[in-house]
Design an enzyme around this catalytic site. Structure first.
Site, PDB file in Angstrom:
ATOM      1  N   ARG A  69       0.844  -1.213   0.000  1.00 27.58           N
ATOM      2  CA  ARG A  69       0.000   0.000   0.000  1.00 27.58           C
ATOM      3  C   ARG A  69       0.870   1.250   0.000  1.00 27.58           C
ATOM      4  NH1 ARG A  69      -5.190  -0.038   4.049  1.00 27.58           N
ATOM      5  NH2 ARG A  69      -6.051  -2.088   3.557  1.00 27.58           N
ATOM      6  N   TYR A  73       0.961   4.315  -2.730  1.00 29.09           N
ATOM      7  CA  TYR A  73       0.719   5.712  -2.377  1.00 29.09           C
ATOM      8  C   TYR A  73       1.883   6.602  -2.783  1.00 29.09           C
ATOM      9  CZ  TYR A  73      -3.464   4.663   0.411  1.00 29.09           C
ATOM     10  OH  TYR A  73      -4.712   4.300   0.810  1.00 29.09           O
ATOM     11  N   ARG A 131      -7.632   5.504  43.374  1.00 29.91           N
ATOM     12  CA  ARG A 131      -8.169   6.479  44.316  1.00 29.91           C
ATOM     13  C   ARG A 131      -7.316   6.481  45.580  1.00 29.91           C
ATOM     14  NH1 ARG A 131     -14.304   5.074  45.227  1.00 29.91           N
ATOM     15  NH2 ARG A 131     -14.154   6.916  46.580  1.00 29.91           N
ATOM     16  N   HIS A 132      -7.484   7.502  46.366  1.00 31.59           N
ATOM     17  CA  HIS A 132      -6.871   7.557  47.691  1.00 31.59           C
ATOM     18  C   HIS A 132      -7.327   6.357  48.522  1.00 31.59           C
ATOM     19  CE1 HIS A 132     -10.846   8.673  49.126  1.00 31.59           C
ATOM     20  NE2 HIS A 132     -10.891   9.491  48.081  1.00 31.59           N
ATOM     21  N   ASN A 138     -15.377   8.650  54.106  1.00 31.52           N
ATOM     22  CA  ASN A 138     -15.900   7.490  53.365  1.00 31.52           C
ATOM     23  C   ASN A 138     -16.633   6.540  54.303  1.00 31.52           C
ATOM     24  OD1 ASN A 138     -12.973   7.250  51.194  1.00 31.52           O
ATOM     25  ND2 ASN A 138     -14.935   8.245  50.799  1.00 31.52           N
ATOM     26  N   GLY A 144     -17.211  14.269  49.491  1.00 30.74           N
ATOM     27  CA  GLY A 144     -16.319  15.436  49.479  1.00 30.74           C
ATOM     28  C   GLY A 144     -15.498  15.570  50.742  1.00 30.74           C
ATOM     29  N   ARG A 181      -6.215  13.271  51.780  1.00 36.50           N
ATOM     30  CA  ARG A 181      -6.315  11.824  51.631  1.00 36.50           C
ATOM     31  C   ARG A 181      -5.471  11.280  50.478  1.00 36.50           C
ATOM     32  NH1 ARG A 181     -11.122  14.426  50.574  1.00 36.50           N
ATOM     33  NH2 ARG A 181     -12.357  13.906  48.703  1.00 36.50           N
ATOM     34  N   GLU A 201     -11.073  16.559  44.123  1.00 40.47           N
ATOM     35  CA  GLU A 201     -12.378  15.950  43.856  1.00 40.47           C
ATOM     36  C   GLU A 201     -13.383  16.991  43.360  1.00 40.47           C
ATOM     37  OE1 GLU A 201     -14.027  13.799  42.772  1.00 40.47           O
ATOM     38  OE2 GLU A 201     -14.653  12.340  44.291  1.00 40.47           O
ATOM     39  N   TYR A 212     -26.016  11.053  51.662  1.00 41.44           N
ATOM     40  CA  TYR A 212     -27.122  11.094  50.710  1.00 41.44           C
ATOM     41  C   TYR A 212     -28.467  11.138  51.436  1.00 41.44           C
ATOM     42  CZ  TYR A 212     -24.540  10.769  46.362  1.00 41.44           C
ATOM     43  OH  TYR A 212     -23.734  11.056  45.277  1.00 41.44           O
ATOM     44  N   LYS A 230     -26.760  13.510  35.401  1.00 40.18           N
ATOM     45  CA  LYS A 230     -25.643  13.681  36.340  1.00 40.18           C
ATOM     46  C   LYS A 230     -24.427  14.330  35.688  1.00 40.18           C
ATOM     47  CE  LYS A 230     -23.336  11.147  40.076  1.00 40.18           C
ATOM     48  NZ  LYS A 230     -23.126   9.825  40.709  1.00 40.18           N
ATOM     49  N   HIS A 266      -9.408  10.856  42.979  1.00 38.27           N
ATOM     50  CA  HIS A 266     -10.698  10.725  43.645  1.00 38.27           C
ATOM     51  C   HIS A 266     -11.706  10.062  42.706  1.00 38.27           C
ATOM     52  CE1 HIS A 266      -9.268  13.550  46.784  1.00 38.27           C
ATOM     53  NE2 HIS A 266      -8.619  14.089  45.767  1.00 38.27           N
ATOM     54  N   ARG A 271     -13.093   8.667  37.290  1.00 37.46           N
ATOM     55  CA  ARG A 271     -14.093   8.365  36.262  1.00 37.46           C
ATOM     56  C   ARG A 271     -13.825   9.167  34.991  1.00 37.46           C
ATOM     57  NH1 ARG A 271     -19.248   8.570  40.416  1.00 37.46           N
ATOM     58  NH2 ARG A 271     -19.359   6.321  40.851  1.00 37.46           N
ATOM     59  N   TYR A 303      -5.652   1.670  18.382  1.00 38.55           N
ATOM     60  CA  TYR A 303      -7.076   1.344  18.333  1.00 38.55           C
ATOM     61  C   TYR A 303      -7.624   0.937  19.704  1.00 38.55           C
ATOM     62  CZ  TYR A 303      -6.072   1.343  13.363  1.00 38.55           C
ATOM     63  OH  TYR A 303      -5.658   1.716  12.107  1.00 38.55           O
TER      64      TYR A 303
END
Length: 344
Positions: A69, A73, A131-132, A138, A144, A181, A201, A212, A230, A266, A271, A303
Protein backbone atom coordinates in the site's frame (compact mmCIF):
# COMPACT_ATOMS: atom_id res chain seq x y z
CA UNK A 1 -14.02 14.29 11.09
CA UNK A 2 -13.28 12.58 7.77
CA UNK A 3 -10.66 9.84 8.09
CA UNK A 4 -9.32 9.22 4.57
CA UNK A 5 -6.05 9.29 2.67
CA UNK A 6 -6.99 12.17 0.32
CA UNK A 7 -3.91 11.42 -1.78
CA UNK A 8 -4.21 14.07 -4.51
CA UNK A 9 -4.84 17.78 -4.75
CA UNK A 10 -7.94 17.02 -6.79
CA UNK A 11 -9.28 14.81 -4.01
CA UNK A 12 -8.60 17.46 -1.35
CA UNK A 13 -10.34 20.08 -3.46
CA UNK A 14 -13.36 17.79 -3.67
CA UNK A 15 -13.43 17.70 0.14
CA UNK A 16 -13.12 21.51 0.28
CA UNK A 17 -15.96 21.99 -2.20
CA UNK A 18 -18.23 19.55 -0.38
CA UNK A 19 -17.66 21.25 2.98
CA UNK A 20 -17.59 24.89 1.97
CA UNK A 21 -19.74 25.37 -1.12
CA UNK A 22 -23.05 24.19 0.33
CA UNK A 23 -22.38 23.82 4.04
CA UNK A 24 -20.01 26.67 4.92
CA UNK A 25 -17.85 24.40 7.12
CA UNK A 26 -14.28 25.30 7.95
CA UNK A 27 -11.81 22.63 6.78
CA UNK A 28 -8.63 21.67 8.59
CA UNK A 29 -6.30 19.02 7.12
CA UNK A 30 -4.03 16.83 9.25
CA UNK A 31 -1.23 15.22 7.27
CA UNK A 32 1.15 12.66 8.77
CA UNK A 33 4.43 12.35 6.88
CA UNK A 34 6.78 9.45 7.68
CA UNK A 35 10.07 9.08 5.78
CA UNK A 36 12.17 7.54 8.56
CA UNK A 37 12.43 3.77 7.82
CA UNK A 38 12.55 2.90 11.53
CA UNK A 39 9.42 4.95 12.25
CA UNK A 40 7.61 3.33 9.33
CA UNK A 41 8.59 -0.21 10.37
CA UNK A 42 7.52 0.37 13.97
CA UNK A 43 4.28 1.98 12.87
CA UNK A 44 3.43 -0.92 10.58
CA UNK A 45 4.25 -3.48 13.27
CA UNK A 46 2.45 -1.86 16.18
CA UNK A 47 -0.43 -0.04 14.50
CA UNK A 48 -1.44 -1.25 11.08
CA UNK A 49 -1.35 -5.00 11.71
CA UNK A 50 -3.77 -4.41 14.61
CA UNK A 51 -6.08 -2.38 12.37
CA UNK A 52 -9.63 -3.64 11.71
CA UNK A 53 -8.55 -3.85 8.05
CA UNK A 54 -6.29 -6.79 8.91
CA UNK A 55 -8.37 -8.83 11.34
CA UNK A 56 -8.39 -11.84 8.99
CA UNK A 57 -4.67 -11.58 8.12
CA UNK A 58 -1.70 -13.12 9.91
CA UNK A 59 1.07 -10.68 10.83
CA UNK A 60 3.36 -11.48 7.87
CA UNK A 61 0.51 -11.11 5.37
CA UNK A 62 -0.58 -7.84 6.96
CA UNK A 63 2.98 -6.50 6.86
CA UNK A 64 3.44 -7.37 3.16
CA UNK A 65 0.07 -5.95 2.20
CA UNK A 66 0.56 -2.66 3.99
CA UNK A 67 4.08 -2.14 2.66
CA UNK A 68 2.64 -2.64 -0.82
CA UNK A 69 0.00 0.00 0.00
CA UNK A 70 2.78 2.42 0.93
CA UNK A 71 4.57 1.81 -2.38
CA UNK A 72 1.36 2.50 -4.30
CA UNK A 73 0.72 5.71 -2.38
CA UNK A 74 4.28 6.89 -2.98
CA UNK A 75 3.68 6.78 -6.74
CA UNK A 76 0.60 9.00 -6.67
CA UNK A 77 0.64 11.00 -3.41
CA UNK A 78 0.73 14.79 -3.68
CA UNK A 79 1.65 16.24 -0.26
CA UNK A 80 0.32 19.48 1.12
CA UNK A 81 2.52 22.36 -0.01
CA UNK A 82 3.07 25.72 1.67
CA UNK A 83 2.91 27.51 -1.70
CA UNK A 84 0.22 25.63 -3.59
CA UNK A 85 -1.93 25.15 -0.44
CA UNK A 86 -1.05 28.43 1.28
CA UNK A 87 -4.74 29.36 1.66
CA UNK A 88 -5.65 26.05 3.33
CA UNK A 89 -5.61 25.37 7.06
CA UNK A 90 -3.46 22.37 7.91
CA UNK A 91 -0.83 20.80 10.11
CA UNK A 92 1.86 18.43 8.91
CA UNK A 93 3.19 15.97 11.49
CA UNK A 94 6.62 14.63 10.51
CA UNK A 95 7.79 11.23 11.75
CA UNK A 96 5.26 10.98 14.60
CA UNK A 97 6.11 14.28 16.24
CA UNK A 98 9.75 14.95 15.36
CA UNK A 99 8.70 18.12 13.53
CA UNK A 100 5.49 20.07 12.84
CA UNK A 101 4.44 22.51 10.13
CA UNK A 102 1.34 24.60 10.82
CA UNK A 103 -0.43 26.75 8.24
CA UNK A 104 -3.36 29.22 8.40
CA UNK A 105 -4.85 28.38 11.81
CA UNK A 106 -8.27 30.03 11.79
CA UNK A 107 -9.90 29.50 15.17
CA UNK A 108 -9.76 28.15 18.70
CA UNK A 109 -10.71 24.58 17.74
CA UNK A 110 -7.94 24.33 15.14
CA UNK A 111 -5.48 25.74 17.65
CA UNK A 112 -6.56 23.14 20.23
CA UNK A 113 -6.13 20.33 17.68
CA UNK A 114 -2.56 21.49 17.04
CA UNK A 115 -1.89 21.68 20.77
CA UNK A 116 -3.16 18.15 21.22
CA UNK A 117 -1.16 16.71 18.32
CA UNK A 118 2.00 18.38 19.58
CA UNK A 119 1.64 16.78 22.99
CA UNK A 120 0.80 13.15 22.24
CA UNK A 121 3.45 10.51 21.62
CA UNK A 122 3.60 6.82 20.74
CA UNK A 123 6.35 5.69 23.13
CA UNK A 124 5.50 2.60 25.22
CA UNK A 125 4.15 3.63 28.62
CA UNK A 126 1.71 2.81 31.38
CA UNK A 127 -0.62 5.06 33.34
CA UNK A 128 -1.63 3.80 36.78
CA UNK A 129 -4.84 5.21 38.23
CA UNK A 130 -6.05 4.71 41.78
CA UNK A 131 -8.17 6.48 44.32
CA UNK A 132 -6.87 7.56 47.69
CA UNK A 133 -7.10 5.07 50.53
CA UNK A 134 -10.36 4.82 52.43
CA UNK A 135 -10.99 8.08 54.34
CA UNK A 136 -12.76 8.85 57.60
CA UNK A 137 -15.60 10.53 55.67
CA UNK A 138 -15.90 7.49 53.36
CA UNK A 139 -16.67 5.39 56.43
CA UNK A 140 -19.50 7.74 57.35
CA UNK A 141 -20.95 7.91 53.83
CA UNK A 142 -20.20 11.62 53.54
CA UNK A 143 -19.18 13.03 50.17
CA UNK A 144 -16.32 15.44 49.48
CA UNK A 145 -14.52 17.11 52.35
CA UNK A 146 -10.84 16.92 53.22
CA UNK A 147 -10.52 14.19 55.83
CA UNK A 148 -7.54 11.98 56.61
CA UNK A 149 -7.24 8.28 55.88
CA UNK A 150 -8.89 5.63 58.01
CA UNK A 151 -6.84 2.78 59.49
CA UNK A 152 -7.59 0.64 56.41
CA UNK A 153 -6.76 3.62 54.19
CA UNK A 154 -3.30 3.80 55.76
CA UNK A 155 -2.90 0.05 55.19
CA UNK A 156 -3.71 0.62 51.53
CA UNK A 157 -1.12 3.42 51.29
CA UNK A 158 1.57 0.98 52.47
CA UNK A 159 0.31 -1.76 50.13
CA UNK A 160 0.25 0.66 47.19
CA UNK A 161 3.88 1.69 47.67
CA UNK A 162 4.88 -1.98 47.83
CA UNK A 163 2.79 -2.86 44.76
CA UNK A 164 4.33 -0.11 42.65
CA UNK A 165 7.82 -1.13 43.76
CA UNK A 166 7.07 -4.67 42.57
CA UNK A 167 5.89 -3.29 39.22
CA UNK A 168 9.48 -2.09 38.68
CA UNK A 169 8.42 0.93 36.64
CA UNK A 170 11.19 3.05 35.13
CA UNK A 171 11.18 6.78 35.86
CA UNK A 172 7.86 6.65 37.71
CA UNK A 173 6.19 9.93 38.62
CA UNK A 174 3.45 10.19 41.24
CA UNK A 175 0.68 12.77 40.96
CA UNK A 176 -1.81 13.57 43.72
CA UNK A 177 -4.46 16.19 44.34
CA UNK A 178 -3.99 18.85 47.01
CA UNK A 179 -6.36 17.10 49.43
CA UNK A 180 -5.06 15.27 52.48
CA UNK A 181 -6.31 11.82 51.63
CA UNK A 182 -4.36 11.60 48.35
CA UNK A 183 -1.22 13.17 49.83
CA UNK A 184 -1.30 10.70 52.72
CA UNK A 185 -1.80 7.82 50.28
CA UNK A 186 1.43 8.82 48.52
CA UNK A 187 3.37 9.05 51.78
CA UNK A 188 5.37 5.84 51.25
CA UNK A 189 6.81 6.70 47.83
CA UNK A 190 10.37 7.73 47.06
CA UNK A 191 9.53 8.72 43.47
CA UNK A 192 8.99 12.37 42.48
CA UNK A 193 5.58 13.52 43.75
CA UNK A 194 3.64 16.41 42.22
CA UNK A 195 0.43 17.88 43.67
CA UNK A 196 -2.22 19.12 41.20
CA UNK A 197 -5.09 21.33 42.30
CA UNK A 198 -6.85 20.26 39.09
CA UNK A 199 -6.95 16.69 40.48
CA UNK A 200 -9.04 17.74 43.51
CA UNK A 201 -12.38 15.95 43.86
CA UNK A 202 -15.46 17.39 42.18
CA UNK A 203 -16.77 20.36 44.18
CA UNK A 204 -20.01 19.24 45.82
CA UNK A 205 -20.88 22.81 46.83
CA UNK A 206 -23.62 22.90 49.50
CA UNK A 207 -23.51 19.09 49.67
CA UNK A 208 -19.90 18.89 50.88
CA UNK A 209 -19.54 16.46 53.81
CA UNK A 210 -23.24 15.51 53.69
CA UNK A 211 -24.65 11.98 53.46
CA UNK A 212 -27.12 11.09 50.71
CA UNK A 213 -29.75 10.65 53.42
CA UNK A 214 -29.23 14.29 54.43
CA UNK A 215 -29.17 15.45 50.81
CA UNK A 216 -32.44 13.62 50.01
CA UNK A 217 -34.03 15.24 53.07
CA UNK A 218 -32.76 18.81 52.55
CA UNK A 219 -32.41 19.03 48.74
CA UNK A 220 -34.92 16.54 47.25
CA UNK A 221 -35.67 18.50 44.06
CA UNK A 222 -32.02 19.28 43.31
CA UNK A 223 -31.01 15.65 43.90
CA UNK A 224 -33.73 14.39 41.55
CA UNK A 225 -32.68 16.89 38.88
CA UNK A 226 -29.04 15.83 39.13
CA UNK A 227 -29.98 12.15 39.10
CA UNK A 228 -31.79 12.82 35.81
CA UNK A 229 -28.65 14.24 34.13
CA UNK A 230 -25.64 13.68 36.34
CA UNK A 231 -23.10 14.76 33.71
CA UNK A 232 -24.52 18.24 33.03
CA UNK A 233 -26.31 19.22 36.26
CA UNK A 234 -23.96 20.65 38.90
CA UNK A 235 -24.05 20.25 42.65
CA UNK A 236 -25.75 23.30 44.23
CA UNK A 237 -23.07 26.03 44.24
CA UNK A 238 -20.59 23.39 43.05
CA UNK A 239 -19.40 21.60 39.92
CA UNK A 240 -20.92 19.25 37.37
CA UNK A 241 -19.04 16.42 35.69
CA UNK A 242 -18.92 18.62 32.60
CA UNK A 243 -17.14 21.29 34.66
CA UNK A 244 -14.74 18.67 36.02
CA UNK A 245 -13.86 17.39 32.55
CA UNK A 246 -12.93 20.94 31.51
CA UNK A 247 -10.84 21.36 34.67
CA UNK A 248 -8.97 18.11 33.94
CA UNK A 249 -8.01 19.01 30.37
CA UNK A 250 -4.49 20.26 31.32
CA UNK A 251 -3.95 17.07 33.36
CA UNK A 252 -4.96 14.91 30.39
CA UNK A 253 -2.69 16.82 28.03
CA UNK A 254 0.23 16.40 30.42
CA UNK A 255 -0.54 12.69 30.79
CA UNK A 256 -0.31 12.40 27.00
CA UNK A 257 3.20 13.87 27.15
CA UNK A 258 4.48 11.72 30.00
CA UNK A 259 5.87 8.19 30.12
CA UNK A 260 5.01 6.27 33.32
CA UNK A 261 2.75 7.99 35.86
CA UNK A 262 0.78 6.93 38.93
CA UNK A 263 -2.21 9.23 39.52
CA UNK A 264 -3.67 9.07 43.04
CA UNK A 265 -6.99 10.86 42.79
CA UNK A 266 -10.70 10.73 43.64
CA UNK A 267 -13.82 8.90 42.49
CA UNK A 268 -15.23 11.53 40.10
CA UNK A 269 -11.77 12.50 38.84
CA UNK A 270 -10.82 8.89 38.12
CA UNK A 271 -14.09 8.36 36.26
CA UNK A 272 -13.27 11.30 33.98
CA UNK A 273 -9.72 10.07 33.30
CA UNK A 274 -10.95 6.54 32.57
CA UNK A 275 -13.67 7.87 30.28
CA UNK A 276 -11.06 9.75 28.25
CA UNK A 277 -8.70 6.83 27.78
CA UNK A 278 -11.46 4.22 27.32
CA UNK A 279 -13.67 6.41 25.11
CA UNK A 280 -16.77 6.31 27.34
CA UNK A 281 -19.72 8.59 26.64
CA UNK A 282 -20.99 11.36 28.92
CA UNK A 283 -24.06 9.36 29.98
CA UNK A 284 -21.99 6.44 31.29
CA UNK A 285 -19.10 8.48 32.71
CA UNK A 286 -20.69 9.45 36.07
CA UNK A 287 -21.47 5.80 36.84
CA UNK A 288 -18.14 4.12 36.00
CA UNK A 289 -17.10 1.82 38.85
CA UNK A 290 -13.80 2.83 40.44
CA UNK A 291 -13.66 0.99 43.80
CA UNK A 292 -11.36 1.97 46.63
CA UNK A 293 -8.08 0.09 47.13
CA UNK A 294 -7.87 -0.93 43.49
CA UNK A 295 -5.21 0.07 40.95
CA UNK A 296 -6.03 0.28 37.24
CA UNK A 297 -3.12 0.04 34.81
CA UNK A 298 -3.77 1.61 31.42
CA UNK A 299 -1.49 0.81 28.49
CA UNK A 300 -2.38 2.93 25.43
CA UNK A 301 -2.27 0.87 22.25
CA UNK A 302 -3.28 1.30 18.64
CA UNK A 303 -7.08 1.34 18.33
CA UNK A 304 -7.68 1.22 22.07
CA UNK A 305 -6.27 0.97 25.55
CA UNK A 306 -5.39 -2.17 27.49
CA UNK A 307 -6.83 -2.15 31.04
CA UNK A 308 -5.60 -4.27 33.95
CA UNK A 309 -7.18 -4.08 37.41
CA UNK A 310 -5.40 -4.96 40.65
CA UNK A 311 -7.26 -5.22 43.95
CA UNK A 312 -4.71 -4.91 46.76
CA UNK A 313 -6.61 -7.06 49.29
CA UNK A 314 -7.38 -4.29 51.78
CA UNK A 315 -11.11 -4.09 52.56
CA UNK A 316 -12.89 -0.76 52.15
CA UNK A 317 -16.40 0.63 52.11
CA UNK A 318 -18.32 0.76 48.86
CA UNK A 319 -18.83 4.36 47.70
CA UNK A 320 -20.47 3.59 44.34
CA UNK A 321 -24.05 4.82 44.00
CA UNK A 322 -25.71 3.11 41.04
CA UNK A 323 -27.87 5.06 38.60
CA UNK A 324 -31.28 5.58 40.30
CA UNK A 325 -34.27 4.13 38.46
CA UNK A 326 -36.68 6.85 39.56
CA UNK A 327 -35.62 10.46 38.92
CA UNK A 328 -39.05 12.05 39.19
CA UNK A 329 -39.00 15.26 41.31
CA UNK A 330 -42.01 13.90 43.22
CA UNK A 331 -40.41 10.55 44.05
CA UNK A 332 -40.39 9.14 47.54
CA UNK A 333 -37.30 9.45 49.72
CA UNK A 334 -36.77 5.69 49.68
CA UNK A 335 -36.62 5.79 45.87
CA UNK A 336 -33.93 8.46 46.01
CA UNK A 337 -31.92 6.37 48.46
CA UNK A 338 -32.49 3.00 46.77
CA UNK A 339 -28.95 2.78 45.32
CA UNK A 340 -27.01 4.47 48.15
CA UNK A 341 -24.32 2.05 49.45
CA UNK A 342 -24.22 1.07 53.11
CA UNK A 343 -22.12 3.09 55.54
CA UNK A 344 -21.66 3.64 59.25
Amino acid sequence: VFDATNTTRERRQLVMDFCQRDRNYKVFFIESVCDDPEVIAENVKEVKINSPDYRSFNKDEAMRDFLERIRMYQRMYEPLDTEYDKEKSFIQVHNVGQRFLVNQIQDHIQSKICYYLMNIHVLPRSIYLTRHGESELNLKGRIGGDSSLSFRGRQFANALAKFMEEQNVNNLKVWTSQLKRTIETAGGFHAPIEQWKALNEIDAGKWEEMTYEEIARDFPAQLAKRDGDKYHVPHPSGESYQDLVARLEPVIMELERQTNVLVICHQAVMRCLLAYFLDKNSDDLPYLKVPLHTVMKLTPMAYGCKVESFYLNIEAVNTHRERPKNTDPERKTEDALETVPEHF
